[in-house]
Design an enzyme around this catalytic site. Structure first.
Site, short mmCIF file in Angstrom:
data_model
loop_
_atom_site.label_atom_id
_atom_site.label_comp_id
_atom_site.label_asym_id
_atom_site.label_seq_id
_atom_site.Cartn_x
_atom_site.Cartn_y
_atom_site.Cartn_z
N THR A 409 -13.24 3.21 7.55
CA THR A 409 -13.07 3.64 6.17
C THR A 409 -14.25 3.08 5.39
O THR A 409 -14.97 2.25 5.89
CB THR A 409 -11.71 3.09 5.69
OG1 THR A 409 -10.71 3.68 6.51
CG2 THR A 409 -11.43 3.34 4.25
N ASN A 429 -10.77 7.77 9.02
CA ASN A 429 -9.86 6.89 9.75
C ASN A 429 -10.67 6.04 10.73
O ASN A 429 -11.33 5.12 10.31
CB ASN A 429 -8.73 7.65 10.45
CG ASN A 429 -7.60 6.70 10.82
OD1 ASN A 429 -7.49 5.62 10.25
ND2 ASN A 429 -6.76 7.07 11.76
N SER A 481 -3.41 2.69 3.89
CA SER A 481 -3.45 1.31 3.39
C SER A 481 -4.58 1.12 2.38
O SER A 481 -4.83 -0.01 1.94
CB SER A 481 -3.69 0.33 4.55
OG SER A 481 -2.63 0.41 5.47
N GLY A 501 -11.01 -1.13 6.51
CA GLY A 501 -10.41 -2.10 7.43
C GLY A 501 -8.99 -1.75 7.87
O GLY A 501 -8.26 -2.63 8.33
N GLY A 502 -8.58 -0.47 7.74
CA GLY A 502 -7.25 -0.08 8.22
C GLY A 502 -6.18 -0.94 7.59
O GLY A 502 -6.17 -1.17 6.37
N1 GLY Z 1 -7.09 5.36 7.71
C1 GLY Z 1 -6.83 4.09 7.20
C2 GLY Z 1 -5.91 4.12 6.04
O1 GLY Z 1 -5.83 5.13 5.36
O2 GLY Z 1 -5.23 3.17 5.80
#
Ligand code: GLY
Length: 599
Positions: A409, A429, A481, A501-502
């Site tokens: 991201t 993603n 997130s 950072g997910g």
């Molecule tokens: N793809 C990571 C997020 O949207 O949290």
């Protein structure tokens, strides 16, 4: 590694012996070491020499009086500041940066992905825009399971079925339509120039592309994209020219949203899906629309936090975290002291359990936002906490609310001379998304479908688990997130923050805010500061090398905390702070190519 069941005393003695014996080795004994499930695909190597103590590096802030752009790439930040200098506002600059990142930072910048924008105008009015991808109309709840109900490995991560319907282009069209000052053609032009004239590859980007080559080749018969003609490795300083992407950007420039969601680009995208067994249709593209949502606003001490509501979980989780730690004297305890860290870990454990239970697309499920951030509810969440011992994640469930049954991201921040501020987090993603490049169009598609809960209780690529609230459904946005956030102090703009950072986005933003508000760091120090992360499940705390002192480690382990030292890093923050003297402090992360440019 299983948790050891040594008596407290033995555990401490054993830990100290092993720690001192292996002090010079790369791995801190007694701790698990891991590259982490959160590793960025284009993670290459640490930048500079890593210091122990609070900071990843001693990078200095960039300052400016008239405007600031902090983003993942120096070229994108330069483009943003050029827009500001040309008389554009923060939204013009942000739109130009988003498109520039799609060219110069293909690992995460995108037209084939989605994201979220938080905008606060100079008068203090706040807006949030949800341009998250959506499940295609042919998406089904069990589409990633085999006939026995087992998850088919990688299907939601790599290849054509991994993509949601992209939202970034419509998001930028909407943001510009409502708030832009410069012409649409003007904000698109820098990205077109970069695509057609080429971008000089940084060391990190060259390595990222080289590391991804195998999977590019596996899903794309056309070797033109992101590859040298002879498919040898890229070298730092070589020029990446993206002619087909330039044409896509020209169509967007000429036709607005129709240049992407209809006509030639849409035709190419749908043909790519049909070639590779994907399910995105012309209808999906035509029906995609970004949504203006009411900003999520709350206070932490005397600061106002303006952040992203669902479909991102980020804002809810951030406010929960801040309010959970609010009663504790973090400032007195000190940065990353054992008590500070313990309270933060325990807050994170409970918040991620709530995330798994309650959060999903608010257009499909009722998300109890106000209940989750309610201070009384949060106070009760501490009922089973004791300073003596780590709470066991097995015993922590999403909370009971009245009336309820039971890497990659990128983020950028912009402030203009009038004090308008934009925080955008946007993504494909994983790094380089699904690895699918749309034939004839040269852009990467996202693998955002993996952010759905593809089976209850089965972790996604970030180890996050989910439930019904985030199950796959046609037209539904997958939970995120991403946590683009703006902080106000006494009614004035104070901070613009965010990171990729997910699952670690939320906790990195949380720490970055606390570092400034509670630990007296400057914005840059806060970005440089070493970070840690806990997400309920798996029940462990990952941390950057040096984030915890030996004493903090010893005390936390004695209380039963499982600590895992990362070999990679956490966060790629791009933040701006409005200093009391009116200067803007641009703070970009030293962990990658992130750069602030001000004027
Ligand atoms: N793809 C990571 C997020 O949207 O949290």
């Amino acid at each position: 590694m299983k948790r050891k069941t040594l008596s407290l005393q033995c555990a401490i003695i054993l830990f100290c012996i092993v720690l001192s014996a292996c002090r010079t080795g790369p791995q801190q004994p007694g701790l698990r070491q891991s590259t982490g499930m959160y590793q960025y695909d284009n993670e290459t190597k640490s930048v500079g020499v890593r210091k122990t103590g609070p900071y990843y590096s001693d990078r200095q802030a960039v300052t400016g009086k008239n405007g600031m752009v902090a983003s993942a790439h120096p070229e994108a930040s330069r483009v943003g500041v050029d827009m500001l200098k040309a008389g554009g506002n923060a939204v013009d600059a942000a739109v130009a940066v988003q498109f520039a990142l799609a060219v110069v930072y293909p690992g995460a910048g995108n037209v084939g992905g989605g994201g979220f924008m938080v905008y606060r105008d100079r008068s203090g009015q706040a807006y949030t825009l949800d341009f998250r991808e959506k499940g295609p109309e042919k998406a089904q709840k069990d589409m990633y399971l085999d006939s026995a109900g087992n998850v088919i490995p990688s299907l939601s991560i790599t290849g054509h079925l991994a993509s949601g319907v992209p939202g970034s282009v419509d998001g930028m069209v909407e943001a510009h339509r409502r708030f832009g000052k410069l012409s649409w053609a003007q904000v698109l032009q820098p990205a077109i120039d970069l695509a057609e004239k080429g971008v000089v590859l940084t060391e990190r980007e060259a390595l990222g592309l080289n590391r991804t080559k195998k999977s590019f080749l596996a899903v794309n018969p056309d070797k033109r994209y992101f590859m040298k003609p002879d498919t040898t490795d890229w070298k730092t300083g070589e020029l990446l020219i993206q002619t087909d992407l330039g044409q896509v950007l020209r169509r967007i420039q000429a036709q607005g949203r129709a240049g992407f969601y209809e006509g030639e680009t849409a035709r190419l995208l749908v043909a790519e899906m049909q070639r590779g067994g994907g399910i995105i249709t012309e209808n999906d593209l035509k029906n995609y629309h970004a949504i203006w949502r009411d900003p999520l606003v709350g206070t932490y001490r005397n600061y106002k936090i303006i952040t992203m509501p669902p479909t991102s979980s980020g804002g809810v989780a951030l406010l929960q975290l801040l309010r959970l730690v609010e009663p504790y004297p973090l400032r007195k305890w000190g940065w990353n002291s054992d008590s500070t860290v313990q309270v933060m870990i325990e807050a994170e454990r409970r918040v991620y359990a709530d995330r798994a239970k309650f959060l999903g697309d608010p257009d499909f499920v009722k998300v109890p936002v106000q209940e989750l951030i309610d201070r009384n509810y949060l106070k009760n969440r501490w009922a089973d906490f004791s300073f003596d011992r780590a709470t066991d994640s097995k015993n922590v469930k999403g909370g009971n609310l009245p009336g309820y049954e039971s890497l990659e991201t990128t983020h950028f921040s912009v402030v203009d001379k009038d004090g308008n501020a934009v925080a955008i987090t946007t993504t494909l993603n994983g790094g380089y998304g699904s690895r699918v490049v749309v034939g004839g169009a040269g852009f990467l598609m996202n693998n955002e479908m993996d952010d759905f809960s593809i089976k209850p209780g089965v972790p996604n690529m970030f180890g996050l688990i989910g439930n019904q609230a985030n199950a796959v459904a046609p037209g539904k946005r997958m939970l995120s997130s991403m946590t683009p956030t703006i902080v106000e102090q006494e009614g004035k703009l104070y901070m613009v923050v965010g990171t990729p950072g997910g699952s670690t986005i939320i906790t990195s933003v949380f720490q970055t805010i606390l570092n400034v508000l509670d630990h007296g760091m400057t914005m840059q120090q806060s970005v440089n500061a070493l970070k840690f992360h806990h997400q309920w499940l798996p029940d462990k705390t990952t941390f950057e090398n040096g984030a915890f002192s030996d004493e903090t480690i010893r005390k936390l382990q004695a209380r039963g905390y499982i600590l895992e030292q990362l070999t990679n890093s956490l966060g790629r923050m791009d933040c701006i702070l409005f200093r009391p003297d009116g200067t803007l402090e641009g703070a970009s992360d030293p962990r990658a190519d992130n750069t602030s440019v001000g004027y």
